[in-house]
Each structure stands twice: as C-alpha cells, then as structure tokens.
Design a protein around this motif. Sequence first.
Motif, PDB file in Angstrom:
ATOM      1  N   ILE A  14       0.861  -1.181   0.000  1.00  0.00           N
ATOM      2  CA  ILE A  14       0.000   0.000   0.000  1.00  0.00           C
ATOM      3  C   ILE A  14       0.898   1.231   0.000  1.00  0.00           C
ATOM      4  O   ILE A  14       1.916   1.261   0.700  1.00  0.00           O
ATOM      5  N   SER A  15       0.508   2.255  -0.771  1.00  0.00           N
ATOM      6  CA  SER A  15       1.328   3.466  -0.876  1.00  0.00           C
ATOM      7  C   SER A  15       0.578   4.681  -0.367  1.00  0.00           C
ATOM      8  O   SER A  15      -0.636   4.810  -0.571  1.00  0.00           O
ATOM      9  N   VAL A  16       1.313   5.575   0.301  1.00  0.00           N
ATOM     10  CA  VAL A  16       0.811   6.890   0.711  1.00  0.00           C
ATOM     11  C   VAL A  16       1.936   7.879   0.415  1.00  0.00           C
ATOM     12  O   VAL A  16       2.949   7.883   1.114  1.00  0.00           O
ATOM     13  N   GLU A  17       1.765   8.685  -0.650  1.00  0.00           N
ATOM     14  CA  GLU A  17       2.867   9.520  -1.141  1.00  0.00           C
ATOM     15  C   GLU A  17       4.066   8.613  -1.424  1.00  0.00           C
ATOM     16  O   GLU A  17       3.936   7.631  -2.151  1.00  0.00           O
ATOM     17  N   ASP A  18       5.244   8.901  -0.831  1.00  0.00           N
ATOM     18  CA  ASP A  18       6.393   8.028  -1.096  1.00  0.00           C
ATOM     19  C   ASP A  18       6.503   6.895  -0.068  1.00  0.00           C
ATOM     20  O   ASP A  18       7.421   6.079  -0.125  1.00  0.00           O
ATOM     21  N   LEU A  19       5.558   6.843   0.856  1.00  0.00           N
ATOM     22  CA  LEU A  19       5.563   5.808   1.892  1.00  0.00           C
ATOM     23  C   LEU A  19       5.025   4.499   1.335  1.00  0.00           C
ATOM     24  O   LEU A  19       3.986   4.468   0.683  1.00  0.00           O
ATOM     25  N   GLU A  20       5.739   3.428   1.597  1.00  0.00           N
ATOM     26  CA  GLU A  20       5.267   2.093   1.234  1.00  0.00           C
ATOM     27  C   GLU A  20       5.031   1.284   2.491  1.00  0.00           C
ATOM     28  O   GLU A  20       5.893   1.206   3.364  1.00  0.00           O
ATOM     29  N   LEU A  21       3.829   0.699   2.585  1.00  0.00           N
ATOM     30  CA  LEU A  21       3.448  -0.169   3.691  1.00  0.00           C
ATOM     31  C   LEU A  21       3.091  -1.532   3.141  1.00  0.00           C
ATOM     32  O   LEU A  21       2.782  -1.684   1.961  1.00  0.00           O
ATOM     33  N   SER A  22       3.108  -2.515   4.003  1.00  0.00           N
ATOM     34  CA  SER A  22       2.554  -3.819   3.642  1.00  0.00           C
ATOM     35  C   SER A  22       1.658  -4.259   4.780  1.00  0.00           C
ATOM     36  O   SER A  22       1.947  -3.998   5.955  1.00  0.00           O
ATOM     37  N   THR A  23       0.550  -4.886   4.438  1.00  0.00           N
ATOM     38  CA  THR A  23      -0.385  -5.361   5.453  1.00  0.00           C
ATOM     39  C   THR A  23      -0.897  -6.741   5.069  1.00  0.00           C
ATOM     40  O   THR A  23      -1.026  -7.056   3.881  1.00  0.00           O
ATOM     41  N   LYS A  24      -1.180  -7.559   6.069  1.00  0.00           N
ATOM     42  CA  LYS A  24      -1.658  -8.915   5.825  1.00  0.00           C
ATOM     43  C   LYS A  24      -3.176  -8.888   5.708  1.00  0.00           C
ATOM     44  O   LYS A  24      -3.875  -8.429   6.607  1.00  0.00           O
ATOM     45  N   ILE A  25      -3.686  -9.398   4.594  1.00  0.00           N
ATOM     46  CA  ILE A  25      -5.119  -9.353   4.314  1.00  0.00           C
ATOM     47  C   ILE A  25      -5.690 -10.770   4.295  1.00  0.00           C
ATOM     48  O   ILE A  25      -5.133 -11.669   3.684  1.00  0.00           O
ATOM     49  N   SER A  26      -6.815 -10.938   4.979  1.00  0.00           N
ATOM     50  CA  SER A  26      -7.534 -12.210   4.958  1.00  0.00           C
ATOM     51  C   SER A  26      -9.025 -11.921   4.897  1.00  0.00           C
ATOM     52  O   SER A  26      -9.476 -10.831   5.255  1.00  0.00           O
ATOM     53  N   ILE A  27      -9.803 -12.889   4.442  1.00  0.00           N
ATOM     54  CA  ILE A  27     -11.238 -12.708   4.227  1.00  0.00           C
ATOM     55  C   ILE A  27     -12.005 -13.749   5.026  1.00  0.00           C
ATOM     56  O   ILE A  27     -11.642 -14.937   5.034  1.00  0.00           O
ATOM     57  N   GLN A  28     -13.082 -13.314   5.680  1.00  0.00           N
ATOM     58  CA  GLN A  28     -13.926 -14.229   6.447  1.00  0.00           C
ATOM     59  C   GLN A  28     -15.261 -14.508   5.741  1.00  0.00           C
ATOM     60  O   GLN A  28     -15.898 -15.517   6.006  1.00  0.00           O
ATOM     61  N   LYS A  29     -15.680 -13.648   4.879  1.00  0.00           N
ATOM     62  CA  LYS A  29     -16.918 -13.847   4.125  1.00  0.00           C
ATOM     63  C   LYS A  29     -16.808 -13.093   2.812  1.00  0.00           C
ATOM     64  O   LYS A  29     -16.174 -12.035   2.744  1.00  0.00           O
ATOM     65  N   ALA A  30     -17.429 -13.626   1.767  1.00  0.00           N
ATOM     66  CA  ALA A  30     -17.391 -12.946   0.471  1.00  0.00           C
ATOM     67  C   ALA A  30     -18.635 -13.312  -0.320  1.00  0.00           C
ATOM     68  O   ALA A  30     -19.345 -14.271  -0.003  1.00  0.00           O
ATOM     69  N   GLU A  31     -18.887 -12.523  -1.344  1.00  0.00           N
ATOM     70  CA  GLU A  31     -19.947 -12.825  -2.296  1.00  0.00           C
ATOM     71  C   GLU A  31     -19.351 -12.954  -3.683  1.00  0.00           C
ATOM     72  O   GLU A  31     -18.499 -12.140  -4.070  1.00  0.00           O
ATOM     73  N   VAL A  32     -19.776 -13.981  -4.395  1.00  0.00           N
ATOM     74  CA  VAL A  32     -19.399 -14.162  -5.795  1.00  0.00           C
ATOM     75  C   VAL A  32     -20.634 -13.800  -6.604  1.00  0.00           C
ATOM     76  O   VAL A  32     -21.663 -14.466  -6.518  1.00  0.00           O
ATOM     77  N   VAL A  33     -20.539 -12.699  -7.357  1.00  0.00           N
ATOM     78  CA  VAL A  33     -21.693 -12.151  -8.063  1.00  0.00           C
ATOM     79  C   VAL A  33     -21.505 -12.330  -9.567  1.00  0.00           C
ATOM     80  O   VAL A  33     -20.459 -11.968 -10.125  1.00  0.00           O
ATOM     81  N   VAL A  34     -22.514 -12.895 -10.226  1.00  0.00           N
ATOM     82  CA  VAL A  34     -22.482 -13.130 -11.671  1.00  0.00           C
ATOM     83  C   VAL A  34     -23.510 -12.228 -12.335  1.00  0.00           C
ATOM     84  O   VAL A  34     -24.654 -12.140 -11.886  1.00  0.00           O
ATOM     85  N   GLU A  35     -23.105 -11.553 -13.402  1.00  0.00           N
ATOM     86  CA  GLU A  35     -24.017 -10.691 -14.154  1.00  0.00           C
ATOM     87  C   GLU A  35     -23.767 -10.844 -15.642  1.00  0.00           C
ATOM     88  O   GLU A  35     -22.634 -11.041 -16.082  1.00  0.00           O
ATOM     89  N   GLY A  36     -24.828 -10.767 -16.415  1.00  0.00           N
ATOM     90  CA  GLY A  36     -24.691 -10.819 -17.861  1.00  0.00           C
ATOM     91  C   GLY A  36     -24.835  -9.442 -18.463  1.00  0.00           C
ATOM     92  O   GLY A  36     -25.611  -8.625 -17.979  1.00  0.00           O
ATOM     93  N   PHE A  37     -24.054  -9.145 -19.495  1.00  0.00           N
ATOM     94  CA  PHE A  37     -24.266  -7.916 -20.247  1.00  0.00           C
ATOM     95  C   PHE A  37     -24.666  -8.331 -21.657  1.00  0.00           C
ATOM     96  O   PHE A  37     -23.994  -9.109 -22.326  1.00  0.00           O
ATOM     97  N   SER A  38     -25.840  -7.832 -22.032  1.00  0.00           N
ATOM     98  CA  SER A  38     -26.510  -8.258 -23.271  1.00  0.00           C
ATOM     99  C   SER A  38     -26.741  -9.760 -23.261  1.00  0.00           C
ATOM    100  O   SER A  38     -26.749 -10.407 -24.309  1.00  0.00           O
ATOM    101  N   SER A  39     -26.909 -10.316 -22.078  1.00  0.00           N
ATOM    102  CA  SER A  39     -27.166 -11.750 -21.917  1.00  0.00           C
ATOM    103  C   SER A  39     -28.117 -11.953 -20.746  1.00  0.00           C
ATOM    104  O   SER A  39     -28.006 -11.263 -19.723  1.00  0.00           O
ATOM    105  N   ASP A  40     -29.027 -12.907 -20.898  1.00  0.00           N
ATOM    106  CA  ASP A  40     -29.884 -13.319 -19.795  1.00  0.00           C
ATOM    107  C   ASP A  40     -29.232 -14.482 -19.061  1.00  0.00           C
ATOM    108  O   ASP A  40     -28.557 -15.317 -19.676  1.00  0.00           O
ATOM    109  N   LEU A  41     -29.439 -14.541 -17.744  1.00  0.00           N
ATOM    110  CA  LEU A  41     -28.891 -15.633 -16.938  1.00  0.00           C
ATOM    111  C   LEU A  41     -30.037 -16.439 -16.339  1.00  0.00           C
ATOM    112  O   LEU A  41     -30.980 -15.886 -15.786  1.00  0.00           O
ATOM    113  N   VAL A  42     -29.929 -17.761 -16.457  1.00  0.00           N
ATOM    114  CA  VAL A  42     -30.926 -18.677 -15.924  1.00  0.00           C
ATOM    115  C   VAL A  42     -30.254 -19.561 -14.879  1.00  0.00           C
ATOM    116  O   VAL A  42     -29.172 -20.111 -15.131  1.00  0.00           O
ATOM    117  N   VAL A  43     -30.869 -19.675 -13.700  1.00  0.00           N
ATOM    118  CA  VAL A  43     -30.308 -20.520 -12.646  1.00  0.00           C
ATOM    119  C   VAL A  43     -30.613 -21.981 -12.966  1.00  0.00           C
ATOM    120  O   VAL A  43     -31.768 -22.342 -13.213  1.00  0.00           O
TER     121      VAL A  43
END
Length: 546
Positions: A62-91
Amino acid sequence: MSEENANGIQDQVILVRDDDFFVPRCLDEHVASVRLWTTSNYYNDGYDLRVSAFFGTERVLISVEDLELSTKISIQKAEVVVEGFSSDLVVLSIPSTQLSEITHKSIEEVSEHKNTGGNTSGKVSLSEEKAGLSLSGAFKRELGQQSVSKQIIEAKKIRSGWDLISDRTVRVYQGGQTLDGVELPEVALWRAVPKHTDRATGVAVCVRVREDWITFEGTRYEKGKSPIASAVGKLLTSENHRKKVLFDILIKHLSLLGLQKSDDKLQATLATTAIIVKPESDEALSVPSEGRVSLQLPSKSIYSFLDAEDGQEEAALVALGVPKHLIPPEPGFNVSSASIRGNSEFLPRGSPIDAVNALKLLVNSEPVSKDLLSERFGDNTIRDLSALKLVQRYKGNTISTSDQYKDVVRVVRHTASNAPSMKVTRAVLLANSKASVSEIADAVSLKLGRNWTNAGTRKRRGNALRRWSLWLEDYLIDTEANPDAKALVEFAKSTKKKIGGHTKVTPERADEARKLLQSGLSKRKIAKQLNVTAATLRKILEATKD
C-alpha cells in the motif's frame, strides 16, 4: 470509451471500440481470485457457466505519497456475483451433492419424526418441492432409517462453505473462520443466453466483500523518506498496540474505498473475470483481469489520524468514515459501568447562550425556583448546568449556585471544554470539519458507552454536541469547505431552538455542485457530499442555470 453497465454490474467490464473488452485489475490473486469458463460449443444458443473462487491470506503493498506499507489481508466472508451484459442468466438445478441449507433443514425435520411411523417419503417430496432441488432415490430410502443423521452430516461436509443466496449471488462463508483455498469449488449454477447475435455479449463474475468481512492486520513500514513516512514508521515501531490496531482499521477502510466500483458504498470488488462471445468467433473468449491494482491512499486522512490527540483516535476514525461497529472497544472497557457513569456526564441538550444567561441570573439572585428557570430558559438548560455541576437543586423545587462567579462566560466555557463529550466532538471536527451530526454522535457514544442507535436520537444528540463545540471554538468548522458553516456558527451563538432559517440553495453550494458535476461525479454522490437530499440538489443545480 463507453461503459456497459447492464444488470447492475458497474465498472466491471469496460467496452472499448464496440468489440474489445478489458477487466479492471484485481487486488491480489493470492487474496481472492475467481475463474469463469464454459465447455459449450453453441454460444449463441446459450452456454452453461462454470465458476470457482479461491481465497487466501497474503501481504499486500500500500502506498501513501512516497511511503510504502505492507499489510496482511484475509477474508472471512465474500460474495461471488455473476451478471450478464446483453445476456440473460438462468439458474440451473442444483445437484443433490450441493444441498442448500433449506434442504438440510427440511431433511432434519423429517429425521426428527423417523420413529413416529409417519409417511416420511411424502414429507421429503414436500421439502424437495419447497427447496427446488432433487434428492437421489438412495437418499430417499434412507430417510426412514436411523442412518439418516449420518447422511445429513455427510451431505453437509460436501458443501458447507457456500450458498446460493439469490439468482445472481453466491455467499462464501465458513462460520467466521478465515477463507483459505478453493472455497467455491467448480460449480455450474447458471446458463447464459445472449440477447443478440449480431454484437458482442458476455458474462462477468466478481468477488465482493463488505468492510466487516475482511481483515487487515500487522501493517509494516517498508520504506519512505517523507514526513508522513517518518510519522507512520514511528507509530508502527512503537509500543502503542491500541493505536496500531486502529491504524490497521483505517488502512482497511481507505483501501476498500479505493476498490469500490460503483455507487454501492457497502461493497468493494477484489477480483473480476469475464467471458465474451463475439458473433464472428467460434469460441468464447476469456477476459482475465488486467494485473493487480495499486493501492494509493490519501495522505490527508492519514495525517488526520496521526494528528489526533492521545485517546481520541476512535473519534478520528469515525470522522473519517469508519463505521462505529467496526471499531473494537478499548481493552478493559466496561460498557455497563460507562453507561452508569454516563448518566452524570455532560451531554448537552440546550443552547450554551441560555446556559450562560441562566447562570448569570443565579449568580445575581437568591435561589430561584425551577419553574421560573424552566419557563425562561427551558428544562434542557437546567439539565446542562446540572451536568456541568455549576448549579445545585434543593428541596422545595429551588435551584442555586454555590459560587459567586465573576466571569460566568469563562466558567461555562472552561467547564464545558473539559467535558469528555466536548473533547470527543472537538477531535471529530478537527479530523473532518464536515463530519455529520450522526458521526459526532457515534464517536461520543462509542467513547462514553452510550446506546444511541435510533437515527433521531443520533441526529438530536449530534446537533447539540456540535452546537456547543462551535460555541467554544468556532474555527473548528471550515467556512470555505462547508457552505453551512456561517449558519451553524450563528446558531451556536444564539438561543434558537432549531437551526432552521437558512436556505441550502446558496451561490457557494451551487458553484460547488456545478464543479462536482463537471468532474464526472454522479448526482447521488454529489448529494451525499453536500449533505442534501436529491430534491434539494435539483434545486441547487437549477440555480446554476440562472
């Protein structure tokens, strides 16, 4: 360049020259990645989609001006979202090996009655119909037997980490545990049907998270020579564990703001991929993400946090937009004790000018009846003076002051400015002079352990807190950045009951709205930034035409 935003997936897939596409960069494929493909050969007739998602824990720069940081990222919940453009989606129908929670519940209800001699097969059919799923014949035959519990357990093992929660969204969740590995295995849940055969169509899938679904921790200083790099480096190498935890929360908040791809303030997009079908092509083209995004954070917000007085870092976070519920309480903080103590804390309700005038009356008089004070200055003024411990109540419904104050204004200012509620309010306005009254109320309630959840209560409390704070220090609000500043200061120094009486359609606000509109900002975001309704924004924009 134009943008295809059909069906609500905004900024995910960009249409270029009407035939070529590219997908925005991902955060880091080791933190979250998604794969989308199809095995069909008849794309114009429709094709089944296969989706999988991977999650992990990784350090990200991660950068802030000339400062560089690093951070540990983890995920506990997420959503996977599907969308069609000029397409219909059927479950598609979900296989029996991908049983949803509603099916498990229905099966468990049947198992509870397995010894009653009832018609279990009939109950299973009803449950299946409700769930819209199918079970194998072997599974049905087992339902009336004691081994049904084992079958349920085995079924849950097959798929316990994800659920189709809407026609377009899969929730990936492991009971609060960190997601690690292929949490969404290869699944075929949708079929895409192109709406047109003479132009490019496709499908995009993305991984989205909310701020309380993801963790940033262990932020480290990497390099930098600027003043902000020096200040952050000093913090991260200090023994102030609490402030470092709060700094991690700020870094997360600012990073996710940069990853938002639409007007939806709740979610940030971490990874995206797409499939494009062109009329002249015999193959569906995979459009991967264009590399990793570079997280550049605003230095102003970092400075505001670093400049906060010791013990007021939480107030600075709230002022900078971090939701109150995402800020953990201080170690050893007892909400019950704080609430009891808070009953005697100064939490203003009335006008500071009324408080001064009421105290002047008491200084120059014998004990005054409560009814008289209430009639002239209001009950809120009496509460304010009592909370400041500047007056005493006696039997017989009278109120007096024990000291003959020579400078009443100075006494009220000095006493109020030392109240914890005023210190928190001051910290909020120093971090963000345009902070809303709800943010002020959130910061004070967080610090003092108050339970102000009702929107009306937060607005009323925040208004009173800001009023007293501006009476004490009117410079805390920026007259150039906030078009309402002059009216707010005048209100603070008056005895009015309400702030009304000023119009929000001012030349300054009209000029600001016009500049924001020309910069490409949406009207929704402009209204929020100016703290006005959509109707008021329309009036403001109409004023720019005059």
